[in-house]
Design an enzyme around this catalytic site. Structure first.
Site, mmCIF file in Angstrom:
data_model
loop_
_atom_site.group_PDB
_atom_site.id
_atom_site.type_symbol
_atom_site.label_atom_id
_atom_site.label_comp_id
_atom_site.label_asym_id
_atom_site.label_seq_id
_atom_site.Cartn_x
_atom_site.Cartn_y
_atom_site.Cartn_z
ATOM 1 N N TYR A 162 0.845 -1.204 0.000
ATOM 2 C CA TYR A 162 0.000 0.000 0.000
ATOM 3 C C TYR A 162 0.879 1.253 0.000
ATOM 4 O O TYR A 162 1.901 1.324 0.687
ATOM 5 C CB TYR A 162 -0.930 0.029 1.203
ATOM 6 C CG TYR A 162 -2.144 -0.877 1.083
ATOM 7 C CD1 TYR A 162 -2.507 -1.472 -0.120
ATOM 8 C CD2 TYR A 162 -2.948 -1.136 2.186
ATOM 9 C CE1 TYR A 162 -3.612 -2.289 -0.223
ATOM 10 C CE2 TYR A 162 -4.070 -1.955 2.090
ATOM 11 C CZ TYR A 162 -4.390 -2.535 0.879
ATOM 12 O OH TYR A 162 -5.492 -3.350 0.785
ATOM 13 N N SER A 183 -7.713 -13.038 1.177
ATOM 14 C CA SER A 183 -8.496 -11.961 0.592
ATOM 15 C C SER A 183 -8.792 -12.321 -0.854
ATOM 16 O O SER A 183 -7.937 -12.909 -1.544
ATOM 17 C CB SER A 183 -7.681 -10.659 0.667
ATOM 18 O OG SER A 183 -8.403 -9.611 0.068
#
Ligand SMILES: NC(=O)c1ccc[n+]([C@@H]2O[C@H](COP(=O)([O-])OP(=O)(O)OC[C@H]3O[C@@H](n4cnc5c(N)ncnc54)[C@H](OP(=O)(O)O)[C@@H]3O)[C@@H](O)[C@H]2O)c1
Length: 233
Positions: free
Chosen positions: A51, A147
């Site tokens: 990120y 995920s």
């Protein structure tokens, strides 16, 4: 605040703060946001190694370093499995190195949760299991999950991993509801009846896997925020 208890004694808040967009935030604003969230009981912070072009975790780590005692009051989650350039890598070596980098950036000795970011068609469940076991034994990761995985992908991984996979993080918002649509339209010929995810909602309920919603304010695939958007009056 509602809580979810995937295993006895582990109380997870129903709301969390995503840290994908924090890299450019001014330090004071970021610290205020994190401390306020924690104070309100939104004490679960979602990260991924990449990120903010691999900078977000270090920004959050600064907040942890400057606020002694905060780390023990919150849950910190990160994800791994995608290298620079978007190349998937689910080798034990990559997963282990990624977590060690995350721990250094975050100024912490442990992650509460580690997720495999996306399903990797070339992944070997035994490699992932080896990494998870090593990280858990070293006290570096407490719990594991995935995920963007469907039930068959979770099953394939779970048969190799001795720790129960507790979380599956999926895209979900009021404008992104395929997980819900096909259940509502079951046995009809409507377009929404198409099952795009192997009935992941029902599977996760049955297996007591917490579904976390990503991009809850977005429409499409990162097309923008629907709140106060004239397209969605
Ligand atoms: N697992 C995955 O594959 C995956 C993928 C994507 C995201 N995620 C996770 O999900 C988290 C959230 O995703 P996201 O950031 O894409 O989506 P999001 O939370 O749906 O959207 C964030 C955007 O919403 C805006 N916003 C928030 N509240 C608003 C309001 N009341 N009115 C207008 N705008 C508002 C924010 O604007 P401001 O910046 O102006 O506040 C920000 O730009 C990420 O941080 C990450 O942790 C996971």
């Amino acid at each position: 605040m509602n809580y979810y208890e995937p295993v006895p004694g582990l109380r997870l808040p129903a709301a969390a703060m995503g840290c994908m967009r924090i890299a450019e935030m001014e330090y004071g604003a970021l610290e205020r946001q994190v401390l306020l969230a924690a104070e309100l009981g939104m004490n679960f912070f979602d990260h991924a190694d990449f990120y903010g072009e691999f900078r977000s975790e270090a920004r959050f780590g600064e907040v942890l370093a400057r606020n002694p005692g905060l780390r023990e009051k919150i849950y910190v989650q990160s994800k791994c499995g995608i290298r620079i350039g978007g190349i998937y890598d689910s080798s034990a070596e990559h997963i282990t190195k990624s977590v060690e980098n995350s721990l250094r950036s975050l100024h912490t000795d442990y992650l509460d949760f580690l997720l495999i970011h996306r399903p990797d068609p070339l992944a070997r469940p035994d490699e992932i299991a080896r990494a998870f076991e090593g990280l858990h034994a070293a006290g570096k990761v407490r719990y594991f999950g995935v995920s963007n995985h469907n039930p068959a992908q979770i099953e394939a991984l779970q048969q190799a991993v001795p720790h129960k996979l507790l979380i599956n993080q999926m895209q979900m918002s009021i404008l992104h509801t395929p997980m819900i649509d096909h259940g509502v339209n079951v046995n009809t010929k409507f377009a929404g009846a198409e099952d795009r995810d192997g009935s992941v909602l029902e599977y996760c309920k049955a297996k007591q896997i917490m579904l976390q919603a990503w991009s809850p304010f977005q429409y499409g695939f990162f097309e923008g925020v629907f709140v106060d958007n004239p397209k969605f009056p």
